[in-house]
Design a protein around this motif. Structure first.
Motif, short mmCIF file in Angstrom:
data_model
loop_
_atom_site.label_atom_id
_atom_site.label_comp_id
_atom_site.label_asym_id
_atom_site.label_seq_id
_atom_site.Cartn_x
_atom_site.Cartn_y
_atom_site.Cartn_z
N PRO A 20 0.80 -1.23 0.00
CA PRO A 20 0.00 0.00 0.00
C PRO A 20 0.83 1.29 0.00
O PRO A 20 0.47 2.25 -0.67
CB PRO A 20 -0.83 -0.11 1.28
N HIS A 21 1.92 1.31 0.74
CA HIS A 21 2.78 2.51 0.77
C HIS A 21 3.34 2.80 -0.62
O HIS A 21 3.32 3.94 -1.09
CB HIS A 21 3.92 2.32 1.78
N PHE A 22 3.84 1.76 -1.30
CA PHE A 22 4.43 1.96 -2.62
C PHE A 22 3.35 2.30 -3.65
O PHE A 22 3.58 3.14 -4.53
CB PHE A 22 5.22 0.71 -3.04
N VAL A 23 2.20 1.67 -3.56
CA VAL A 23 1.10 1.99 -4.48
C VAL A 23 0.68 3.44 -4.31
O VAL A 23 0.51 4.17 -5.30
CB VAL A 23 -0.10 1.03 -4.25
N ALA A 24 0.54 3.90 -3.07
CA ALA A 24 0.15 5.29 -2.82
C ALA A 24 1.19 6.27 -3.37
O ALA A 24 0.84 7.28 -3.99
CB ALA A 24 -0.06 5.52 -1.32
N GLU A 25 2.46 5.96 -3.16
CA GLU A 25 3.52 6.86 -3.64
C GLU A 25 3.57 6.89 -5.17
O GLU A 25 3.70 7.96 -5.77
CB GLU A 25 4.87 6.43 -3.07
N MET A 26 3.45 5.75 -5.79
CA MET A 26 3.49 5.71 -7.27
C MET A 26 2.24 6.39 -7.85
O MET A 26 2.34 7.07 -8.87
CB MET A 26 3.60 4.26 -7.76
N THR A 27 1.11 6.25 -7.18
CA THR A 27 -0.10 6.95 -7.61
C THR A 27 0.09 8.46 -7.49
O THR A 27 -0.28 9.22 -8.39
CB THR A 27 -1.31 6.48 -6.78
N ARG A 28 0.69 8.89 -6.38
CA ARG A 28 0.97 10.32 -6.18
C ARG A 28 1.87 10.86 -7.29
O ARG A 28 1.72 11.99 -7.73
CB ARG A 28 1.64 10.54 -4.82
N LEU A 29 2.78 10.03 -7.75
CA LEU A 29 3.71 10.46 -8.82
C LEU A 29 3.07 10.37 -10.20
O LEU A 29 3.68 10.79 -11.18
CB LEU A 29 4.99 9.61 -8.77
N GLY A 30 1.85 9.82 -10.28
CA GLY A 30 1.13 9.80 -11.55
C GLY A 30 1.20 8.50 -12.33
O GLY A 30 0.75 8.45 -13.48
N TYR A 31 1.72 7.45 -11.74
CA TYR A 31 1.83 6.18 -12.46
C TYR A 31 0.54 5.38 -12.33
O TYR A 31 -0.01 5.27 -11.24
CB TYR A 31 3.01 5.35 -11.94
N PRO A 32 0.08 4.78 -13.42
CA PRO A 32 -1.13 3.95 -13.34
C PRO A 32 -0.83 2.62 -12.65
O PRO A 32 0.30 2.11 -12.70
CB PRO A 32 -1.50 3.73 -14.82
N GLY A 33 -1.84 2.05 -12.03
CA GLY A 33 -1.67 0.81 -11.28
C GLY A 33 -1.14 -0.35 -12.10
O GLY A 33 -0.37 -1.17 -11.59
N TYR A 34 -1.53 -0.43 -13.38
CA TYR A 34 -1.07 -1.56 -14.19
C TYR A 34 0.43 -1.51 -14.46
O TYR A 34 1.04 -2.52 -14.82
CB TYR A 34 -1.83 -1.63 -15.53
N PHE A 35 1.04 -0.35 -14.27
CA PHE A 35 2.48 -0.19 -14.53
C PHE A 35 3.33 -0.73 -13.38
O PHE A 35 4.50 -1.08 -13.59
CB PHE A 35 2.77 1.29 -14.77
N LEU A 36 2.79 -0.82 -12.18
CA LEU A 36 3.57 -1.17 -11.00
C LEU A 36 4.20 -2.56 -11.05
O LEU A 36 5.39 -2.70 -10.80
CB LEU A 36 2.74 -0.98 -9.73
N PRO A 37 3.44 -3.62 -11.37
CA PRO A 37 4.08 -4.94 -11.43
C PRO A 37 5.14 -5.01 -12.54
O PRO A 37 6.18 -5.64 -12.36
CB PRO A 37 2.94 -5.91 -11.72
N PHE A 38 4.88 -4.36 -13.66
CA PHE A 38 5.83 -4.31 -14.76
C PHE A 38 7.16 -3.71 -14.30
O PHE A 38 8.22 -4.29 -14.48
CB PHE A 38 5.20 -3.49 -15.90
#
Length: 135
Positions: free
Chosen positions: A35-53
């Motif tokens: 959750p911490h990393f998802v929130a930070e990446m979302t704040r930076l503007g990255y879409p959720g599907y990009f995170l596992p990639f």
């Protein structure tokens, strides 16, 4: 094999192990959708599907810089790490971060560069190339 001295060998392995850790840990966190990393990446503007990639590539890069051989993959892994870090710097700056938030990616870039520069000859592309012919 040329004797490189204990200090250089220790500096290489310390910088490489830390580099691998600093890519593998967040990579796994992204793959597992911490959750911490998802929130930070979302704040930076990255879409959720990009995170596992992104997470998978981070973990693979960490593994490649640690394993013996794989000289071509190592060059790609180090380049990918620098691409990732420069992307982090630009993303953070665009999101309004400044100061300490930007210092860490620059420090990690320095660590990656140190690991790359100190790697032994048998982990370099130039080590696999035959000597040029002379006339």
């Amino acid at each position: 094999m040329q004797d490189r001295g204990n200090g250089i060998v220790i500096a290489y392995w310390a910088s490489t192990a830390l580099t691998a850790l600093l890519f593998a840990a967040p990579g796994l966190a992204l793959v597992l959708r911490d959750p911490h990393f998802v929130a930070e990446m979302t704040r930076l503007g990255y879409p959720g599907y990009f995170l596992p990639f992104l997470g998978i590539w981070k973990v693979l890069g960490a593994v490649v810089v640690l394993i013996p051989g794989a000289r071509y993959l190592k060059e790609w892994a180090y380049a990918g790490m620098i691409f990732d870090i420069t992307g982090a710097i630009v993303s953070r700056a665009a999101a309004g971060d400044h100061g300490p938030e930007l210092f860490l990616p620059f420090a990690i870039a320095g660590l990656v560069a140190l690991s790359w520069a100190l790697r032994p000859q048998d982990r370099r592309l130039s080590g696999s190339s035959p000597a040029p012919a002379t006339s």
